[in-house]
Design a protein around this motif. Sequence first.
Motif, PDB file in Angstrom:
ATOM      1  N   VAL A   1      -8.385   2.896  38.615  1.00 60.05           N
ATOM      2  CA  VAL A   1      -8.891   2.632  37.530  1.00 60.05           C
ATOM      3  C   VAL A   1      -8.033   2.993  36.155  1.00 60.05           C
ATOM      4  N   LEU A   2      -8.251   2.485  35.077  1.00 65.81           N
ATOM      5  CA  LEU A   2      -7.506   2.620  33.954  1.00 65.81           C
ATOM      6  C   LEU A   2      -8.407   2.825  32.838  1.00 65.81           C
ATOM      7  N   ILE A   3      -8.344   4.046  32.307  1.00 64.27           N
ATOM      8  CA  ILE A   3      -9.064   4.105  31.042  1.00 64.27           C
ATOM      9  C   ILE A   3      -8.461   3.875  29.787  1.00 64.27           C
TER      10      ILE A   3
ATOM     11  N   SER B   1      -3.180   2.599  22.133  1.00 65.03           N
ATOM     12  CA  SER B   1      -2.080   2.643  21.062  1.00 65.03           C
ATOM     13  C   SER B   1      -0.958   3.899  21.617  1.00 65.03           C
ATOM     14  N   ASN B   2      -1.115   4.007  22.837  1.00 66.16           N
ATOM     15  CA  ASN B   2      -0.258   4.748  23.389  1.00 66.16           C
ATOM     16  C   ASN B   2       0.417   4.306  24.736  1.00 66.16           C
ATOM     17  N   MET B   3       0.140   3.146  24.901  1.00 69.14           N
ATOM     18  CA  MET B   3       0.353   2.395  26.112  1.00 69.14           C
ATOM     19  C   MET B   3       1.468   1.276  26.149  1.00 69.14           C
TER      20      MET B   3
ATOM     21  N   GLN C   1     -17.944  12.228  20.636  1.00 64.14           N
ATOM     22  CA  GLN C   1     -17.839  11.643  21.771  1.00 64.14           C
ATOM     23  C   GLN C   1     -16.726  10.718  21.708  1.00 64.14           C
ATOM     24  N   SER C   2     -16.014  10.428  23.074  1.00 66.12           N
ATOM     25  CA  SER C   2     -14.642  10.202  23.202  1.00 66.12           C
ATOM     26  C   SER C   2     -14.184   8.893  22.692  1.00 66.12           C
ATOM     27  N   GLY C   3     -15.267   7.938  22.435  1.00 68.38           N
ATOM     28  CA  GLY C   3     -14.749   6.550  21.976  1.00 68.38           C
ATOM     29  C   GLY C   3     -14.926   6.346  20.475  1.00 68.38           C
TER      30      GLY C   3
ATOM     31  N   LEU D   1      -4.562   9.154   9.846  1.00 71.33           N
ATOM     32  CA  LEU D   1      -3.932   7.775  10.349  1.00 71.33           C
ATOM     33  C   LEU D   1      -3.402   7.691  11.627  1.00 71.33           C
ATOM     34  N   ILE D   2      -3.532   8.749  12.563  1.00 66.42           N
ATOM     35  CA  ILE D   2      -3.131   8.286  14.012  1.00 66.42           C
ATOM     36  C   ILE D   2      -3.980   7.503  14.494  1.00 66.42           C
ATOM     37  N   PRO D   3      -3.531   6.252  15.324  1.00 65.93           N
ATOM     38  CA  PRO D   3      -4.487   5.462  15.668  1.00 65.93           C
ATOM     39  C   PRO D   3      -5.016   5.937  17.060  1.00 65.93           C
TER      40      PRO D   3
ATOM     41  N   GLY E   1     -11.084  10.641  22.549  1.00 63.91           N
ATOM     42  CA  GLY E   1     -10.829  10.930  23.800  1.00 63.91           C
ATOM     43  C   GLY E   1      -9.203  11.075  24.217  1.00 63.91           C
ATOM     44  N   ALA E   2      -8.571  10.283  23.848  1.00 61.62           N
ATOM     45  CA  ALA E   2      -6.843  10.242  24.067  1.00 61.62           C
ATOM     46  C   ALA E   2      -6.120  11.284  23.124  1.00 61.62           C
ATOM     47  N   ALA E   3      -6.842  11.904  22.522  1.00 63.23           N
ATOM     48  CA  ALA E   3      -6.379  12.806  21.660  1.00 63.23           C
ATOM     49  C   ALA E   3      -5.846  14.164  22.222  1.00 63.23           C
ATOM     50  N   PRO E   4      -6.599  14.706  23.216  1.00 61.76           N
ATOM     51  CA  PRO E   4      -6.253  15.821  23.914  1.00 61.76           C
ATOM     52  C   PRO E   4      -5.287  15.614  24.888  1.00 61.76           C
ATOM     53  N   MET E   5      -5.161  14.291  25.276  1.00 57.96           N
ATOM     54  CA  MET E   5      -4.388  13.667  26.346  1.00 57.96           C
ATOM     55  C   MET E   5      -2.834  14.247  26.085  1.00 57.96           C
ATOM     56  N   GLN E   6      -2.198  13.727  25.184  1.00 57.99           N
ATOM     57  CA  GLN E   6      -1.203  14.255  24.677  1.00 57.99           C
ATOM     58  C   GLN E   6      -1.020  15.377  23.430  1.00 57.99           C
TER      59      GLN E   6
ATOM     60  N   ILE F   1      -2.048  15.320  20.423  1.00 54.93           N
ATOM     61  CA  ILE F   1      -1.601  14.561  19.167  1.00 54.93           C
ATOM     62  C   ILE F   1      -1.175  15.397  18.243  1.00 54.93           C
ATOM     63  N   GLY F   2      -0.177  15.057  17.487  1.00 54.23           N
ATOM     64  CA  GLY F   2       0.484  16.199  16.597  1.00 54.23           C
ATOM     65  C   GLY F   2       1.290  15.310  15.485  1.00 54.23           C
ATOM     66  N   ALA F   3       1.094  15.752  14.357  1.00 48.95           N
ATOM     67  CA  ALA F   3       1.980  15.197  13.237  1.00 48.95           C
ATOM     68  C   ALA F   3       2.039  16.051  12.058  1.00 48.95           C
TER      69      ALA F   3
ATOM     70  N   GLN G   1      -7.266  11.433  36.687  1.00 54.63           N
ATOM     71  CA  GLN G   1      -8.478  12.122  37.714  1.00 54.63           C
ATOM     72  C   GLN G   1      -9.637  12.402  36.639  1.00 54.63           C
ATOM     73  N   TYR G   2      -9.439  12.350  35.589  1.00 54.25           N
ATOM     74  CA  TYR G   2     -10.657  12.708  34.633  1.00 54.25           C
ATOM     75  C   TYR G   2     -11.069  11.635  33.547  1.00 54.25           C
ATOM     76  N   PHE G   3     -12.261  11.284  33.142  1.00 58.27           N
ATOM     77  CA  PHE G   3     -12.563  10.590  32.221  1.00 58.27           C
ATOM     78  C   PHE G   3     -12.932  11.633  31.058  1.00 58.27           C
TER      79      PHE G   3
ATOM     80  N   ILE H   1       2.351   8.702   3.107  1.00 62.85           N
ATOM     81  CA  ILE H   1       3.764   8.926   3.761  1.00 62.85           C
ATOM     82  C   ILE H   1       3.804   7.836   5.148  1.00 62.85           C
ATOM     83  N   ARG H   2       2.802   8.022   5.710  1.00 65.14           N
ATOM     84  CA  ARG H   2       2.708   7.344   7.058  1.00 65.14           C
ATOM     85  C   ARG H   2       2.952   5.704   7.029  1.00 65.14           C
ATOM     86  N   LYS H   3       2.325   5.408   5.819  1.00 68.05           N
ATOM     87  CA  LYS H   3       2.226   3.878   5.599  1.00 68.05           C
ATOM     88  C   LYS H   3       3.506   3.425   5.148  1.00 68.05           C
TER      89      LYS H   3
ATOM     90  N   ASN I   1       3.565  -2.139  18.026  1.00 63.49           N
ATOM     91  CA  ASN I   1       4.127  -1.029  18.585  1.00 63.49           C
ATOM     92  C   ASN I   1       3.176   0.261  18.988  1.00 63.49           C
ATOM     93  N   ALA I   2       3.749   1.369  19.477  1.00 64.18           N
ATOM     94  CA  ALA I   2       3.008   2.190  20.016  1.00 64.18           C
ATOM     95  C   ALA I   2       3.358   3.627  19.464  1.00 64.18           C
ATOM     96  N   GLY I   3       3.958   3.512  18.255  1.00 61.95           N
ATOM     97  CA  GLY I   3       4.356   4.644  17.277  1.00 61.95           C
ATOM     98  C   GLY I   3       5.610   5.253  17.973  1.00 61.95           C
TER      99      GLY I   3
HETATM  100  C1  FAD Z   1       1.574   3.357  14.435  1.00 58.58           C
HETATM  101  C2  FAD Z   1       1.336   4.538  15.462  1.00 58.58           C
HETATM  102  C3  FAD Z   1       1.792   5.896  15.262  1.00 58.58           C
HETATM  103  C4  FAD Z   1       1.341   6.840  15.852  1.00 58.58           C
HETATM  104  N1  FAD Z   1       1.483   8.260  15.340  1.00 58.58           N
HETATM  105  C5  FAD Z   1       1.231   9.118  16.298  1.00 58.58           C
HETATM  106  C6  FAD Z   1       1.538  10.496  15.984  1.00 58.58           C
HETATM  107  O1  FAD Z   1       1.767  10.898  14.745  1.00 58.58           O
HETATM  108  N2  FAD Z   1       1.162  11.589  16.633  1.00 58.58           N
HETATM  109  C7  FAD Z   1       0.769  11.222  18.015  1.00 58.58           C
HETATM  110  O2  FAD Z   1       0.556  12.414  18.577  1.00 58.58           O
HETATM  111  N3  FAD Z   1       0.897  10.096  18.351  1.00 58.58           N
HETATM  112  C8  FAD Z   1       0.790   9.109  17.825  1.00 58.58           C
HETATM  113  N4  FAD Z   1       0.749   7.708  18.082  1.00 58.58           N
HETATM  114  C9  FAD Z   1       0.255   7.514  19.562  1.00 58.58           C
HETATM  115  C10 FAD Z   1      -1.264   7.473  19.556  1.00 58.58           C
HETATM  116  O3  FAD Z   1      -1.960   6.950  18.442  1.00 58.58           O
HETATM  117  C11 FAD Z   1      -1.877   8.584  20.302  1.00 58.58           C
HETATM  118  O4  FAD Z   1      -1.300   9.120  21.423  1.00 58.58           O
HETATM  119  C12 FAD Z   1      -3.416   8.320  20.398  1.00 58.58           C
HETATM  120  O5  FAD Z   1      -4.081   9.459  21.010  1.00 58.58           O
HETATM  121  C13 FAD Z   1      -3.910   7.146  21.537  1.00 58.58           C
HETATM  122  O6  FAD Z   1      -5.105   6.943  21.721  1.00 58.58           O
HETATM  123  P1  FAD Z   1      -5.544   5.770  22.239  1.00 58.58           P
HETATM  124  O7  FAD Z   1      -7.135   5.417  22.443  1.00 58.58           O
HETATM  125  O8  FAD Z   1      -5.288   4.596  21.711  1.00 58.58           O
HETATM  126  O9  FAD Z   1      -5.095   5.987  23.859  1.00 58.58           O
HETATM  127  P2  FAD Z   1      -4.737   4.829  24.973  1.00 58.58           P
HETATM  128  O10 FAD Z   1      -3.493   4.476  24.504  1.00 58.58           O
HETATM  129  O11 FAD Z   1      -5.653   3.834  25.115  1.00 58.58           O
HETATM  130  O12 FAD Z   1      -4.575   5.542  26.214  1.00 58.58           O
HETATM  131  C14 FAD Z   1      -3.362   6.616  26.046  1.00 58.58           C
HETATM  132  C15 FAD Z   1      -3.482   7.318  27.655  1.00 58.58           C
HETATM  133  O13 FAD Z   1      -4.728   8.158  27.478  1.00 58.58           O
HETATM  134  C16 FAD Z   1      -5.652   7.849  28.557  1.00 58.58           C
HETATM  135  N5  FAD Z   1      -6.969   7.899  28.138  1.00 58.58           N
HETATM  136  C17 FAD Z   1      -7.603   7.446  26.869  1.00 58.58           C
HETATM  137  N6  FAD Z   1      -8.692   7.684  26.647  1.00 58.58           N
HETATM  138  C18 FAD Z   1      -9.092   8.557  27.703  1.00 58.58           C
HETATM  139  C19 FAD Z   1     -10.254   9.231  28.114  1.00 58.58           C
HETATM  140  N7  FAD Z   1     -11.258   9.041  27.211  1.00 58.58           N
HETATM  141  N8  FAD Z   1     -10.170   9.880  29.314  1.00 58.58           N
HETATM  142  C20 FAD Z   1      -9.244  10.046  29.944  1.00 58.58           C
HETATM  143  N9  FAD Z   1      -8.112   9.258  29.671  1.00 58.58           N
HETATM  144  C21 FAD Z   1      -7.939   8.607  28.654  1.00 58.58           C
HETATM  145  C22 FAD Z   1      -5.208   6.321  28.908  1.00 58.58           C
HETATM  146  O14 FAD Z   1      -5.577   6.108  30.371  1.00 58.58           O
HETATM  147  C23 FAD Z   1      -3.653   6.654  28.584  1.00 58.58           C
HETATM  148  O15 FAD Z   1      -3.011   7.110  29.892  1.00 58.58           O
HETATM  149  C24 FAD Z   1       0.841   6.677  17.336  1.00 58.58           C
HETATM  150  C25 FAD Z   1       0.690   5.445  17.661  1.00 58.58           C
HETATM  151  C26 FAD Z   1       1.137   4.196  16.660  1.00 58.58           C
HETATM  152  C27 FAD Z   1       0.842   2.871  17.260  1.00 58.58           C
END
Ligand code: FAD
Length: 339
Positions: free
Chosen positions: A47-49, A54-56, A89-91, A114-116, A120-125, A127-129, A175-177, A223-225, A236-238
């Motif tokens: 399974v791939l969530i 934007s981070n793939m 909600q995460s979506g 403006l972070i794309p 739900g993906a925000a806590p994964m990594q 996110i910071g800026a 392992q988690y959604f 600034i980001r733009k 791109n994926a940032g």
């Molecule tokens: C132009 C640009 C600028 C960016 N700037 C920044 C920045 O300033 N700072 C920053 O931190 N990131 C930045 N990013 C990266 C990205 O936007 C973030 O990491 C964002 O949180 C990814 O969200 P997504 O929904 O697109 O995740 P996806 O790419 O869809 O998924 C990323 C990962 O999370 C998993 N995932 C997604 N959703 C869930 C869920 N609900 N439950 C479990 N797993 C999940 C996926 O399986 C995958 O492993 C940037 C990207 C771009 C394209």
Amino acid sequence: MDIQENVDLLPFNTFHLSATARYFAVIRSISDAQHVFASEVFKKNEVLILGGGSNMLLTRDFNGLVIKNELKGINIVDESDANVMLKVQSGENWHGLVMHCVEKDLGGIENLSLIPGTVGAAPMQNIGAYGVEIEKVIHNVEAIELKTGHVRVFSKEECLFGYRESIFKQELKNQYFISSITLTLTKKDHQFNVSYGAIQDVLRERNVEKLTLRAVSDAIIFIRKSKLPDPDLIGNAGSFFKNPSVDFHFFSALKEKFPTVPSFPGEKNLIKIPAAWLIENCGWKGKTLENIGVHKHQALVLVNYGGGEGKKIWQLAQDIQRSVKEKFHIDLHAEVNVI
Ligand SMILES: Cc1cc2nc3c(=O)[nH]c(=O)nc-3n(C[C@H](O)[C@H](O)[C@H](O)COP(=O)(O)OP(=O)(O)OC[C@H]3O[C@@H](n4cnc5c(N)ncnc54)[C@H](O)[C@@H]3O)c2cc1C
């Protein structure tokens, strides 16, 4: 709710890479999620969530089930004089949430404008800026264990947040959604973080005398733009790599050999070095290989100019890692999730 077959993921990732998902389901409600989790396709396949993609980096077809998350909803779950607890909600779209909060004058995430991607993906990594990471405002993260369907609420401490890291990217990977997150935001006396010179410059140019969430958010969007390629125009994926951290002794030796190497304080008394500087100093900035390359203004951003292949971008990333290692003896680690 249907589970579709053989779906091209090109419209669902910001690198605009083509890759076929053997199975594909969109979930718009918890009952959709339960339906998918109970299906044979879910039980028998990898399974791939997928959030906003934007981070793939998709380097291959995915011979399993891709679950596209579109769970929506923003609700206040608690409130005091000073704070609000918002369950999201995460979506939901992350930037949409930031705009919602700016509109309602709720402080804490304006620097993350403006972070794309999705909430739900925000806590994964984590996110910071511009000096702020989401961990600063996270109260908890609610997630469904894929294997059992059990719901677990992770406190902020249990998320083990670090620089572009969390437990969801490490020992609990795949392992988690994540179904929702709850944030603590300020209703008044907002703690503005405008320490970055670029933010101060824009605020000064705009004659902003009294800081507001809107003024800070607008400055960051501006600034980001001006700095980052718009993924709608160039795939791109940032930032592709994380900024590496080194200890003081390593840094001193490096500085002796490369006196112009920039640095800033990292976690645990380490020193962070901008990955972009390392990549640029290996001659990669602006390099184009057919229809992929390294962005001409941002060495940290790998790009697909159109029709590029994920495996070629991954090859380019590995070549960059190798040359940085050879020249500086530093390992670069991908920030992007490589599939
Ligand atoms: C132009 C640009 C600028 C960016 N700037 C920044 C920045 O300033 N700072 C920053 O931190 N990131 C930045 N990013 C990266 C990205 O936007 C973030 O990491 C964002 O949180 C990814 O969200 P997504 O929904 O697109 O995740 P996806 O790419 O869809 O998924 C990323 C990962 O999370 C998993 N995932 C997604 N959703 C869930 C869920 N609900 N439950 C479990 N797993 C999940 C996926 O399986 C995958 O492993 C940037 C990207 C771009 C394209």
